[in-house]
Scaffold this active site. Structure first.
Site, PDB file in Angstrom:
ATOM      1  CG  ASP A   1      -4.729  -3.174   2.395  1.00 53.20           C
ATOM      2  OD1 ASP A   1      -4.825  -4.422   2.312  1.00 53.20           O
ATOM      3  OD2 ASP A   1      -3.763  -2.614   2.943  1.00 53.20           O
TER       4      ASP A   1
ATOM      5  CG  HIS B   1      -3.798  -2.446   9.077  1.00 57.35           C
ATOM      6  ND1 HIS B   1      -4.008  -3.339   8.036  1.00 57.35           N
ATOM      7  CD2 HIS B   1      -3.447  -3.183  10.150  1.00 57.35           C
ATOM      8  CE1 HIS B   1      -3.786  -4.571   8.466  1.00 57.35           C
ATOM      9  NE2 HIS B   1      -3.444  -4.509   9.751  1.00 57.35           N
TER      10      HIS B   1
ATOM     11  CD  GLU C   1      -0.222  -4.377   1.508  1.00 55.97           C
ATOM     12  OE1 GLU C   1       0.289  -5.511   1.604  1.00 55.97           O
ATOM     13  OE2 GLU C   1       0.366  -3.316   1.840  1.00 55.97           O
TER      14      GLU C   1
ATOM     15  CG  HIS D   1       2.848  -1.692   4.441  1.00 59.44           C
ATOM     16  ND1 HIS D   1       2.188  -2.901   4.307  1.00 59.44           N
ATOM     17  CD2 HIS D   1       3.361  -1.698   5.695  1.00 59.44           C
ATOM     18  CE1 HIS D   1       2.296  -3.599   5.431  1.00 59.44           C
ATOM     19  NE2 HIS D   1       2.995  -2.886   6.277  1.00 59.44           N
TER      20      HIS D   1
ATOM     21  CG  ASP E   1      -5.859  -0.431   4.956  1.00 53.49           C
ATOM     22  OD1 ASP E   1      -5.625  -1.420   5.678  1.00 53.49           O
ATOM     23  OD2 ASP E   1      -4.986   0.122   4.261  1.00 53.49           O
TER      24      ASP E   1
ATOM     25  CG  ASP F   1      -2.276   1.791   5.582  1.00 56.85           C
ATOM     26  OD1 ASP F   1      -1.916   1.006   6.480  1.00 56.85           O
ATOM     27  OD2 ASP F   1      -2.620   1.414   4.452  1.00 56.85           O
TER      28      ASP F   1
ATOM     29  CG  HIS G   1      -2.306   0.585   0.863  1.00 59.82           C
ATOM     30  ND1 HIS G   1      -3.429   0.374   1.628  1.00 59.82           N
ATOM     31  CD2 HIS G   1      -2.718   1.372  -0.165  1.00 59.82           C
ATOM     32  CE1 HIS G   1      -4.461   1.003   1.098  1.00 59.82           C
ATOM     33  NE2 HIS G   1      -4.056   1.626   0.009  1.00 59.82           N
TER      34      HIS G   1
ATOM     35  CG  ASP H   1      -5.364  -5.286   5.165  1.00 59.39           C
ATOM     36  OD1 ASP H   1      -6.258  -4.422   5.117  1.00 59.39           O
ATOM     37  OD2 ASP H   1      -4.182  -5.007   5.484  1.00 59.39           O
TER      38      ASP H   1
END
Length: 303
Positions: free
Chosen positions: A230, A128, A275, A143, A126, A130, A103, A232
């Protein structure tokens, strides 16, 4: 095909794994192509120009001039080239679709789009945040920093990609699906006033309401909307091939509904899917999900 979205799509692969410092995600663009992204989008009615991959190297040294940011030189170089390539494709009147790669490549994508879309809105899917900086990052992995960089916060060599005055406005930026934040990220998000829909809000409100509000935010006074996805953010049950999986993510249907609602809103002018880690995947399942979501974002319908 969604007729109000640019019918000309340029695919750019970025086989970058340095931001994650973990092998496997560099094969993401190849996995997505193998899963049939071109064929799927052509079946919808788009004209596809696959521009190939940006060359990336993997240097031996993790450190640059004593900094804690891993692979800073190479990540700066790749993102600078990506910025130029994205800007060129938009300049040709084409829709840039970026395949990752980790990312950190969003630094180049977003700065490239900003060369043309000065008041860009962004929806960031996402698990997360980031939005770490060198001061808050537990790992030094870039990332985990592209949101901060795109907002003009971070190492000057990264914030200067595309021009030091090129940055997003936090009031036009929305995060969706977040369920893992570092302490420093929580503080910065609150300080900047970024709207974050965690899995709690998605559970309470439902994806349709979340997307209604998100779309309203990113279209207020903007001249384009970028989608950064992303993989994830999707629950590992459906997308196992990611480097930093977090249980309790978006379901397969929630993910598609989000893309379908964005498509129906006719607002998206660029996108990236990142990702996909083939080393951790099962029979290319995550790349297949990515391609299916691209189809929904770009107007694929059953009827």
């Amino acid at each position: 095909m969604n007729p109000t979205i640019n019918q000309y799509i340029s695919i750019i692969g970025v086989p970058l794994d340095l931001g994650a410092d973990r092998r496997g995600v560099d094969m993401g663009p190849s996995a997505i192509r193998y899963a049939g992204v071109r064929e799927r989008l052509e079946a919808i009615g788009y004209e596809i120009d696959d521009r190939g991959d940006i060359l990336t190297n993997r240097p031996d040294s993790l450190q640059v001039n004593g900094e804690r940011l891993k692979y800073l030189d190479e990540i700066e170089k790749v993102n600078t080239e990506l910025c130029q390539r994205v800007a060129e494709e938009i300049g040709k009147g084409r829709f840039p679709l970026i395949l990752g790669g980790d990312h950190s490549l969003a630094i180049g994508t977003i700065s490239g789009v900003l060369q043309h879309k000065k008041n860009l809105g962004v929806i960031w899917f996402d698990a997360h945040g980031d939005i770490n900086t060198i001061e808050t990052s537990p790992s030094g992995n870039i990332h985990g920093m592209p949101v901060a960089v795109s907002l003009g916060i971070g190492h000057e060599r990264l914030t200067a990609v595309g021009g030091s005055d090129v940055r997003l406005s936090p009031d036009k930026f929305v995060m969706i699906g977040v369920r893992d934040l570092d302490p420093g990220e929580k503080l910065l998000l609150k300080e900047l006033g970024v709207v974050v829909y965690t899995m709690h809000e998605i559970d309470m409100m439902g994806m349709a309401k979340v997307m209604e509000e998100a779309i309203s935010i990113v279209t207020a006074g903007t001249d384009g909307v970028h989608v950064s996805f992303d993989m994830d953010v999707v629950d590992p049950l459906h997308a196992p091939g990611v480097g930093t999986p977090v249980v309790g993510g978006l379901t397969y249907r929630e993910s598609h509904l989000a893309m379908e609602l964005l498509s129906a809103a006719n607002i998206v002018t660029s996108a990236e899917f990142v990702e996909v880690n083939t080393v951790l995947d099962h029979q290319n399942a995550t790349a297949k999900v990515a391609v299916a979501l691209m189809g929904s974002l770009l107007g694929e319908r059953l009827k």
